[in-house]
Design an enzyme around this catalytic site. Structure first.
Site, short mmCIF file in Angstrom:
data_model
loop_
_atom_site.label_atom_id
_atom_site.label_comp_id
_atom_site.label_asym_id
_atom_site.label_seq_id
_atom_site.Cartn_x
_atom_site.Cartn_y
_atom_site.Cartn_z
N LYS A 174 0.85 -1.20 0.00
CA LYS A 174 0.00 0.00 0.00
C LYS A 174 0.88 1.25 0.00
CE LYS A 174 -0.63 0.17 5.03
NZ LYS A 174 0.09 1.42 5.26
N LYS A 218 1.00 -0.51 9.81
CA LYS A 218 2.13 0.12 9.13
C LYS A 218 1.87 1.62 8.91
CE LYS A 218 4.49 -3.67 8.73
NZ LYS A 218 3.88 -4.33 9.88
N ASP A 219 2.96 2.35 8.62
CA ASP A 219 2.90 3.79 8.40
C ASP A 219 1.96 4.14 7.26
OD1 ASP A 219 5.73 2.88 9.25
OD2 ASP A 219 5.66 4.96 9.90
N LYS A 220 1.42 5.37 7.31
CA LYS A 220 0.59 5.84 6.21
C LYS A 220 1.45 6.42 5.10
CE LYS A 220 -2.98 9.03 4.70
NZ LYS A 220 -3.96 10.07 5.04
N GLN A 255 3.23 7.11 15.29
CA GLN A 255 2.19 6.30 14.66
C GLN A 255 1.27 5.65 15.69
OE1 GLN A 255 5.52 6.15 14.25
NE2 GLN A 255 6.07 5.12 12.35
#
Length: 689
Positions: free
Chosen positions: A295, A324-326, A419
């Site tokens: 993503k 997970k990170d954006k 996060q």
């Protein structure tokens, strides 16, 4: 791109180098995260299909290494002797009335005798060690990799397999057994882990021993429990997991102190009479499909919301090992329930339009659990690298080398990163978590829908809700991919904004998301406690500190028994180093340091209104036992490479573009699970992001 630093605890540094300045996440491609499964394999690697001849077995998102238990020549020659022993055991078990007392399990020594007869000595030792490692992993959230399956060998005789299954499960209730192509394997019993958090390991052992024995008309009674909410959670757990097999009931029992106390009793359901139809011996197995999700510029839950909508399933049908990170390109393992691989491939085109790609699509047998990974691999580009304004030195290369070497040698303070707390400036996840812990459900709902800056569709819907509390009118304004928000709104629309309605709203979203907010609050407390610990004592290990010891660990060793309080003599001898020190995440089953840090915890929780908090929110089925987190962590395989980059500057309408030379830095490293790359970079660069 620089963002305003968020409030997730007053942070300190462990090293005293100067550091340097730079920017991260200028684009998602500058921050690439690849999950590492429990075997140490990148999830972008090609997974092998399941095959009887392969030495690896693909389960979920993982590829578990199966131990090679090939018999030695002497063992091969004695096969006939072993088969004869199996037949003798089968005959003796058939002749013996093993359920003479129907309310008591078989004598434990009988099961050990069966195991010692059926299994070679080395396999018996492997089984015992495997059970110890599973129990340790269940108790500890700071454990390393765990072996997730163990082969006990091939058993062509069906009766021998049946006896072995029963003996293993009765001896080690925390394990599950199953057969694949006449091979008997064991794996962790995750239901056991969940029950042991609700009750105790001892009761979980006894319950699963009772359950596996399946003695007709037998009953099992839990210890007296004065907490109604806790009893309700135990009822719900047993009903959800084993409702077709057993039923539960609470009844009053007089205790040794003469007082009446409530107990939960479990009994097997009566078998229904024959209806002329053949009863199924096993339920139809669920369909699970594993895949690797790539993503870009999407939150994990946002991506899952898109996928759920595209596939026509619920977000709770998806499982994953970590969030997970954006603003990054991330690769992670995901498992979806009730969706076939072919059906998942049909929506690839729709997902690509939303910034997602899928690969390694394959059938699997089980879902994933949070934390079911060994770490993450990071490839990060830091741009516009330069010395701090307070640094008079011009030697940038020396500053970078010094910073990298210091982090390699001394590590970094293992803070929870931003996060963990969300990107909101007005309300962050820990604010919601505190309200939930205080059981202020309506306040938690209001915080959940508090608008931020901006006029995007999500914010417009939140602004409308905060101004009007018009739930029905907010629903069509909330974008369809905001699955959590829409599920809460639907529940509120049905039950209203009363306390009960707000509880229903929170119960409408998955358990993992409900508890995420409370974990966010506990993480903020941990960050602040760690900063206080470093400011008060520095890198020295002092009396009253907690250290995690792995010596003398066996299958009955609890996590608290592995946590040792440093004595004055050990401080004087410098018996421990700072990387062995752990601090607790608040919860009901942890111990606190006995020095000033322990007092800090007590005062911090009291100031937040949690002085009497039991870290158990019964109405939301949230159990928070707590855990221990190392204060210091180290990056693995840290490599850095300077990258020259050109910046075009316009010096005026009539002048030519002038190219100025800037420096970028490419970093590659691996971190254990639950460690944050931004926190490692912060220690290295001495600046906030």
């Amino acid at each position: 791109m620089e963002e305003k630093p968020l409030d997730f605890g007053c942070l300190s540094y462990i090293s005293d180098h100067t550091g340097f300045y730079g920017t991260i996440k200028n684009s998602p491609a500058d921050f690439v995260v690849t999950e590492i499964d429990v075997t140490g394999q990148l999830v972008t690697s090609v997974y092998k299909e399941e095959n009887e001849d392969l030495q690896t077995l693909s389960i979920g998102e993982q590829t578990f290494k199966k131990p090679k238990l090939c018999p030695s020549p002497a063992e091969a020659e004695s096969k006939e002797t072993l088969d004869g022993a199996v037949r003798n055991i089968c005959e003796s078990v058939v002749e013996k009335d093993v359920f003479e007392d129907q309310n008591l399990p078989e004598d434990e020594t009988d099961h050990y005798n069966v195991l010692s007869t059926l299994l070679p000595l080395d396999v018996q030792e492997s089984l015992t060690n495997f059970a110890c490692s599973v129990r340790s992993a269940f108790e500890s959230q700071v454990s390393g990799r765990e072996q997730c399956e163990l082969s006990l060998g091939q058993f062509p005789d069906k009766n021998a397999r049946a006896i072995l299954h029963g003996a293993v499960r009765q001896t080690f209730p925390l394990l599950l057994t199953f057969t694949r192509h006449m091979e008997v394997l064991v794996k962790p019993n995750l239901d056991y882990q969940e029950l042991s958090l609700l009750t105790s390991e001892e009761e979980a052992d006894k319950f699963f021993t009772f359950l596996d024995a399946k003695v007709e008309n037998s009953r099992f009674t839990f210890q007296p429990d004065v907490c109604k909410e806790h009893r309700t959670s135990v009822h719900h757990f047993i009903s959800k997991k084993f409702g077709k097999l057993v039923e539960t009931k609470s009844f009053s029992q007089k205790g040794t102190d003469g007082l009446q106390k409530m107990c939960i009793t479990v009994r097997f359901r009566e078998r229904k009479g024959s209806s002329g139809k053949r009863q199924r011996s096993e339920e139809t197995p669920d369909i699970f499909t594993a895949f690797t999700l790539e993503k870009e510029n999407l939150e994990t839950m946002e991506a899952i919301g898109y996928m759920a909508t595209s596939l026509g399933v619920l977000p709770s049908d998806f499982s994953y090992a970590g969030i997970k990170d954006k603003k990054a390109i991330t690769y992670q393992a995901v498992v979806v329930k009730k969706v076939t691989p072919d059906r998942l491939r049909e929506v690839e085109g729709l997902l690509e339009k939303k910034g997602m790609k899928i690969s390694n699509v394959r059938p699997t047998r089980q879902h994933l659990h949070l934390g079911q990974l060994s770490g993450n691999h990071f490839t990060i580009v830091v741009r516009d690298v330069r010395c701090h304004s307070s640094d008079t030195s011009e030697d940038l290369e020396k500053r970078v080398e010094e910073a990298v070497c210091n982090v390699k040698k001394r590590g970094f303070i293992n803070y929870y990163g931003p996060q963990r707390f969300g990107k909101g400036q007005n309300v962050q996840s820990h604010n919601i978590g505190l309200a939930l812990l205080k059981e202020e459900m309506a306040q938690a709902i209001k915080l959940f829908f508090t608008p931020e800056e901006g006029d995007d569709p999500v914010n417009k819907a939140k602004i409308y809700f905060s101004q009007t509390e018009d739930i029905k009118g907010t629903l069509p304004l909330m974008p369809i991919y905001k699955v959590r928000e829409r599920m809460v709104l639907r529940a509120l629309n049905r039950y209203g904004m009363s306390d009960e309605g707000c509880v229903r709203g929170w119960l409408s979203i998955p358990h993992s998301m409900r508890i995420f907010y409370i974990h966010a609050y506990c993480s903020k407390v941990w960050n602040e406690a760690t900063s206080y610990r470093i400011a008060t004592y520095g890198s020295k290990v002092v009396e009253g500190d907690l250290v995690l010891c792995d010596q003398n660990v066996n299958e009955t060793t609890s996590l608290n028994d592995r946590v040792h309080v440093v004595t004055a003599a050990e401080e004087e001898e410098e018996a421990y180093s700072i990387h062995q020190v752990v601090l607790p995440m608040p919860g009901h089953s942890i111990r606190y340091p006995t020095n000033q840090v322990g007092q800090w915890y007590k005062e911090a929780l009291a100031s937040a209104g949690l002085q009497s908090c039991k870290f158990w929110v019964g109405t939301l089925q949230l159990n928070i036992p707590g855990c221990y987190r190392p204060v210091i962590k180290y990056p693995r395989n840290l490599i850095y490479t300077p990258i020259p980059e050109t910046d075009q500057q316009n010096q005026g309408e009539d002048s030519e573009h002038i190219a100025s030379q800037k420096t970028a830095l490419k970093l590659s490293f691996q971190l254990d699970s639950s460690c944050y790359a931004t926190v490692c970079l912060r220690e290295m660069m001495k600046c906030n992001f």
